[in-house]
Design a protein around this motif. Structure first.
Motif, PDB file in Angstrom:
ATOM      1  N   ALA A  56       0.745  -1.340  -0.070  1.00 30.36           N
ATOM      2  CA  ALA A  56       0.029  -0.009  -0.101  1.00 30.36           C
ATOM      3  C   ALA A  56       0.868   1.302   0.107  1.00 30.36           C
ATOM      4  O   ALA A  56       2.115   1.446   0.441  1.00 30.36           O
ATOM      5  CB  ALA A  56      -0.963   0.097   1.212  1.00 30.36           C
ATOM      6  N   ARG A  57       0.421   2.322  -0.834  1.00 32.19           N
ATOM      7  CA  ARG A  57       0.941   3.581  -0.867  1.00 32.19           C
ATOM      8  C   ARG A  57       0.482   4.539   0.052  1.00 32.19           C
ATOM      9  O   ARG A  57       0.682   5.820   0.011  1.00 32.19           O
ATOM     10  CB  ARG A  57       1.250   4.037  -2.335  1.00 32.19           C
ATOM     11  CG  ARG A  57       2.229   3.059  -3.097  1.00 32.19           C
ATOM     12  CD  ARG A  57       2.158   3.352  -4.437  1.00 32.19           C
ATOM     13  NE  ARG A  57       2.954   2.779  -5.244  1.00 32.19           N
ATOM     14  CZ  ARG A  57       3.323   2.801  -6.613  1.00 32.19           C
ATOM     15  NH1 ARG A  57       2.628   3.832  -7.269  1.00 32.19           N
ATOM     16  NH2 ARG A  57       3.990   2.085  -7.422  1.00 32.19           N
ATOM     17  N   ASP A  58      -0.681   4.552   0.768  1.00 32.39           N
ATOM     18  CA  ASP A  58      -1.264   5.273   1.652  1.00 32.39           C
ATOM     19  C   ASP A  58      -1.932   4.614   2.737  1.00 32.39           C
ATOM     20  O   ASP A  58      -2.243   3.294   2.303  1.00 32.39           O
ATOM     21  CB  ASP A  58      -2.487   5.978   0.728  1.00 32.39           C
ATOM     22  CG  ASP A  58      -3.580   5.412   0.365  1.00 32.39           C
ATOM     23  OD1 ASP A  58      -4.255   4.916   0.836  1.00 32.39           O
ATOM     24  OD2 ASP A  58      -3.365   5.262  -1.175  1.00 32.39           O
ATOM     25  N   GLU A  59      -2.228   5.362   3.701  1.00 31.78           N
ATOM     26  CA  GLU A  59      -2.795   4.665   4.878  1.00 31.78           C
ATOM     27  C   GLU A  59      -4.115   3.595   4.831  1.00 31.78           C
ATOM     28  O   GLU A  59      -4.411   2.790   5.370  1.00 31.78           O
ATOM     29  CB  GLU A  59      -2.951   5.559   5.929  1.00 31.78           C
ATOM     30  CG  GLU A  59      -3.285   4.791   7.451  1.00 31.78           C
ATOM     31  CD  GLU A  59      -2.938   5.661   8.706  1.00 31.78           C
ATOM     32  OE1 GLU A  59      -3.373   5.417   9.614  1.00 31.78           O
ATOM     33  OE2 GLU A  59      -2.143   6.804   8.507  1.00 31.78           O
ATOM     34  N   LEU A  66      -4.421  -4.992   5.042  1.00 35.19           N
ATOM     35  CA  LEU A  66      -4.457  -5.560   6.313  1.00 35.19           C
ATOM     36  C   LEU A  66      -5.768  -6.269   6.708  1.00 35.19           C
ATOM     37  O   LEU A  66      -5.700  -7.300   7.333  1.00 35.19           O
ATOM     38  CB  LEU A  66      -4.140  -4.520   7.450  1.00 35.19           C
ATOM     39  CG  LEU A  66      -2.791  -4.065   7.538  1.00 35.19           C
ATOM     40  CD1 LEU A  66      -2.329  -2.893   8.379  1.00 35.19           C
ATOM     41  CD2 LEU A  66      -1.429  -5.061   7.663  1.00 35.19           C
ATOM     42  N   SER A  67      -6.998  -6.155   6.267  1.00 35.78           N
ATOM     43  CA  SER A  67      -8.119  -6.594   6.443  1.00 35.78           C
ATOM     44  C   SER A  67      -8.138  -8.020   6.016  1.00 35.78           C
ATOM     45  O   SER A  67      -9.005  -8.870   6.300  1.00 35.78           O
ATOM     46  CB  SER A  67      -9.275  -5.797   6.121  1.00 35.78           C
ATOM     47  OG  SER A  67      -9.435  -5.674   4.487  1.00 35.78           O
ATOM     48  N   ASN A  84       7.970   2.608   5.875  1.00 34.50           N
ATOM     49  CA  ASN A  84       7.042   3.190   5.324  1.00 34.50           C
ATOM     50  C   ASN A  84       5.939   3.633   6.345  1.00 34.50           C
ATOM     51  O   ASN A  84       5.207   2.888   6.856  1.00 34.50           O
ATOM     52  CB  ASN A  84       6.261   2.126   4.214  1.00 34.50           C
ATOM     53  CG  ASN A  84       5.166   2.438   3.454  1.00 34.50           C
ATOM     54  OD1 ASN A  84       4.310   3.068   3.911  1.00 34.50           O
ATOM     55  ND2 ASN A  84       5.278   2.455   2.131  1.00 34.50           N
ATOM     56  N   ARG A  85       5.672   4.856   6.749  1.00 32.59           N
ATOM     57  CA  ARG A  85       4.942   5.295   7.515  1.00 32.59           C
ATOM     58  C   ARG A  85       3.639   4.937   7.467  1.00 32.59           C
ATOM     59  O   ARG A  85       2.807   4.602   8.415  1.00 32.59           O
ATOM     60  CB  ARG A  85       4.925   6.766   7.771  1.00 32.59           C
ATOM     61  CG  ARG A  85       6.507   7.237   7.910  1.00 32.59           C
ATOM     62  CD  ARG A  85       6.306   8.878   8.317  1.00 32.59           C
ATOM     63  NE  ARG A  85       5.628   9.289   9.527  1.00 32.59           N
ATOM     64  CZ  ARG A  85       6.138   9.123  10.618  1.00 32.59           C
ATOM     65  NH1 ARG A  85       7.098   8.793  10.873  1.00 32.59           N
ATOM     66  NH2 ARG A  85       5.122   9.607  11.645  1.00 32.59           N
ATOM     67  N   HIS A  86       2.835   4.745   6.166  1.00 32.13           N
ATOM     68  CA  HIS A  86       1.512   4.265   5.950  1.00 32.13           C
ATOM     69  C   HIS A  86       1.425   3.113   6.436  1.00 32.13           C
ATOM     70  O   HIS A  86       0.277   2.703   7.222  1.00 32.13           O
ATOM     71  CB  HIS A  86       1.220   4.843   4.578  1.00 32.13           C
ATOM     72  CG  HIS A  86       1.049   6.048   4.080  1.00 32.13           C
ATOM     73  ND1 HIS A  86       0.406   7.067   4.842  1.00 32.13           N
ATOM     74  CD2 HIS A  86       1.792   6.706   3.060  1.00 32.13           C
ATOM     75  CE1 HIS A  86       0.622   8.113   4.360  1.00 32.13           C
ATOM     76  NE2 HIS A  86       1.391   8.099   3.234  1.00 32.13           N
ATOM     77  N   GLN A  87       2.185   2.153   6.032  1.00 38.99           N
ATOM     78  CA  GLN A  87       1.939   0.848   6.224  1.00 38.99           C
ATOM     79  C   GLN A  87       2.326   0.436   7.852  1.00 38.99           C
ATOM     80  O   GLN A  87       1.639  -0.256   8.094  1.00 38.99           O
ATOM     81  CB  GLN A  87       3.084   0.034   5.432  1.00 38.99           C
ATOM     82  CG  GLN A  87       2.785   0.112   3.862  1.00 38.99           C
ATOM     83  CD  GLN A  87       3.767  -0.846   3.163  1.00 38.99           C
ATOM     84  OE1 GLN A  87       4.487  -1.542   3.536  1.00 38.99           O
ATOM     85  NE2 GLN A  87       3.739  -0.648   1.604  1.00 38.99           N
ATOM     86  N   PHE A  92       0.529  -1.608  12.816  1.00 37.95           N
ATOM     87  CA  PHE A  92       0.585  -1.541  14.256  1.00 37.95           C
ATOM     88  C   PHE A  92      -0.684  -1.014  15.148  1.00 37.95           C
ATOM     89  O   PHE A  92      -0.962  -1.245  16.216  1.00 37.95           O
ATOM     90  CB  PHE A  92       1.932  -0.447  15.011  1.00 37.95           C
ATOM     91  CG  PHE A  92       3.282  -1.385  14.786  1.00 37.95           C
ATOM     92  CD1 PHE A  92       3.624  -2.257  15.734  1.00 37.95           C
ATOM     93  CD2 PHE A  92       3.822  -1.308  13.482  1.00 37.95           C
ATOM     94  CE1 PHE A  92       4.807  -2.934  15.712  1.00 37.95           C
ATOM     95  CE2 PHE A  92       4.987  -2.047  13.490  1.00 37.95           C
ATOM     96  CZ  PHE A  92       5.587  -2.981  14.310  1.00 37.95           C
ATOM     97  N   ASP A  93      -1.233  -0.156  14.284  1.00 37.13           N
ATOM     98  CA  ASP A  93      -2.832   0.312  15.042  1.00 37.13           C
ATOM     99  C   ASP A  93      -3.525  -1.117  14.833  1.00 37.13           C
ATOM    100  O   ASP A  93      -4.433  -1.301  15.859  1.00 37.13           O
ATOM    101  CB  ASP A  93      -3.504   1.436  13.816  1.00 37.13           C
ATOM    102  CG  ASP A  93      -4.620   1.846  14.562  1.00 37.13           C
ATOM    103  OD1 ASP A  93      -4.746   2.285  15.598  1.00 37.13           O
ATOM    104  OD2 ASP A  93      -5.879   1.655  13.859  1.00 37.13           O
ATOM    105  N   ARG A  94      -3.536  -1.963  13.773  1.00 42.02           N
ATOM    106  CA  ARG A  94      -4.111  -3.143  13.642  1.00 42.02           C
ATOM    107  C   ARG A  94      -3.828  -4.270  14.824  1.00 42.02           C
ATOM    108  O   ARG A  94      -4.844  -4.786  15.593  1.00 42.02           O
ATOM    109  CB  ARG A  94      -4.015  -3.820  12.463  1.00 42.02           C
ATOM    110  CG  ARG A  94      -4.785  -5.310  12.368  1.00 42.02           C
ATOM    111  CD  ARG A  94      -6.387  -4.909  12.370  1.00 42.02           C
ATOM    112  NE  ARG A  94      -7.015  -6.418  12.407  1.00 42.02           N
ATOM    113  CZ  ARG A  94      -7.152  -7.022  13.213  1.00 42.02           C
ATOM    114  NH1 ARG A  94      -6.525  -7.000  14.605  1.00 42.02           N
ATOM    115  NH2 ARG A  94      -7.970  -8.209  13.136  1.00 42.02           N
TER     116      ARG A  94
END
Length: 228
Positions: A56-59, A66-67, A84-87, A92-94
């Motif tokens: 992925a290139r954006d959040e 990730l789903s 890669n900040r978006h990934q 880690f939020d997941r």
């Protein structure tokens, strides 16, 4: 070894020192709850489990990607792109949102969070993951070669620090700020006297340290997680 899956551990050593083998032992042979292997360099393979490469290139796209992962598997093996900040934020939020206990192995922590550059969900896991107020505890096992180059919370939040020799002396000094019960010269002498693949275990909970021998070959032979 008095180490629980919900603790935070930092394993420090150069390539070939034994640090990744110790982390692999924890994840493959010791930890029983579900595990997540964050493997930015794609250096590992997990028997019977796919490696999910993130693209992925954006959040928003990262969340959607990730789903598609089966988070119910005993070991979830994820390969985000380094830095890669978006990934990383989505991954880690997941992990933080997972409603059952987890132990997260972060291989090559520098690829995830450099000094001063950690995304919020990574720092949330390191700082609040073990005591979030909801009864769910997430542990972390992080590996790195140079702890001074990684986000400081990988070391300040670690309850256990495992050190292999050789180490840069700047890293030794920084790590020993967290272990005031042992002097710099005593620690260096212990590290320099280690056998190959031996390590020093600093237990910040008990405020003790132990010289540990190399892992037995039976641990090294485990087929659950192997280097590529």
């Amino acid at each position: 070894m008095g180490w629980d899956f919900h603790n935070r551990a930092l394993i420090v050593g150069i390539n070939g020192s034994g640090k990744s083998e110790l982390a692999r032992h924890f994840i493959a042979d010791v930890v029983k709850p579900r595990r997540v292997l964050v493997d930015p360099k794609g250096q590992w393979r997990v028997a019977g489990e796919p490696m999910y490469r993130l693209h992925a290139r954006d959040e928003q796209s990262a969340v959607a990607e990730l789903s598609l992962i089966n988070w119910q598997r005993p070991i979830v093996h994820v390969m985000p792109k380094s830095h890669n900040r978006h990934q990383l934020e989505a991954l880690f939020d997941r992990i933080n949102q997972t409603r059952h206990p987890l132990c997260v192995w972060v291989d090559e922590a520098y690829e995830i969070a450099t000094a001063g550059q950690a995304v919020p969900s990574v720092t949330s896991l390191l700082v609040a993951g073990r005591n979030r107020g909801d009864g769910i505890r997430h542990g972390v096992v992080a590996c790195c070669q140079r702890p001074v180059g990684c986000d400081v919370r990988f070391r300040t939040e670690a309850q256990h620090i495992f050190c292999f020799w050789p180490l840069d002396l700047q890293d030794v000094r920084e790590l020993l700020r967290l272990t005031p019960w042992i002097s710099y010269h005593e620690a260096v002498a212990l590290l320099q006297g280690l056998p190959r693949y031996g390590f020093v275990w600093f237990d910040r909970i008990a405020q003790t340290h132990q010289v540990m021998p190399p892992l037995p070959d039976t641990y090294r032979a485990s087929a659950a997680v192997q280097a590529r």
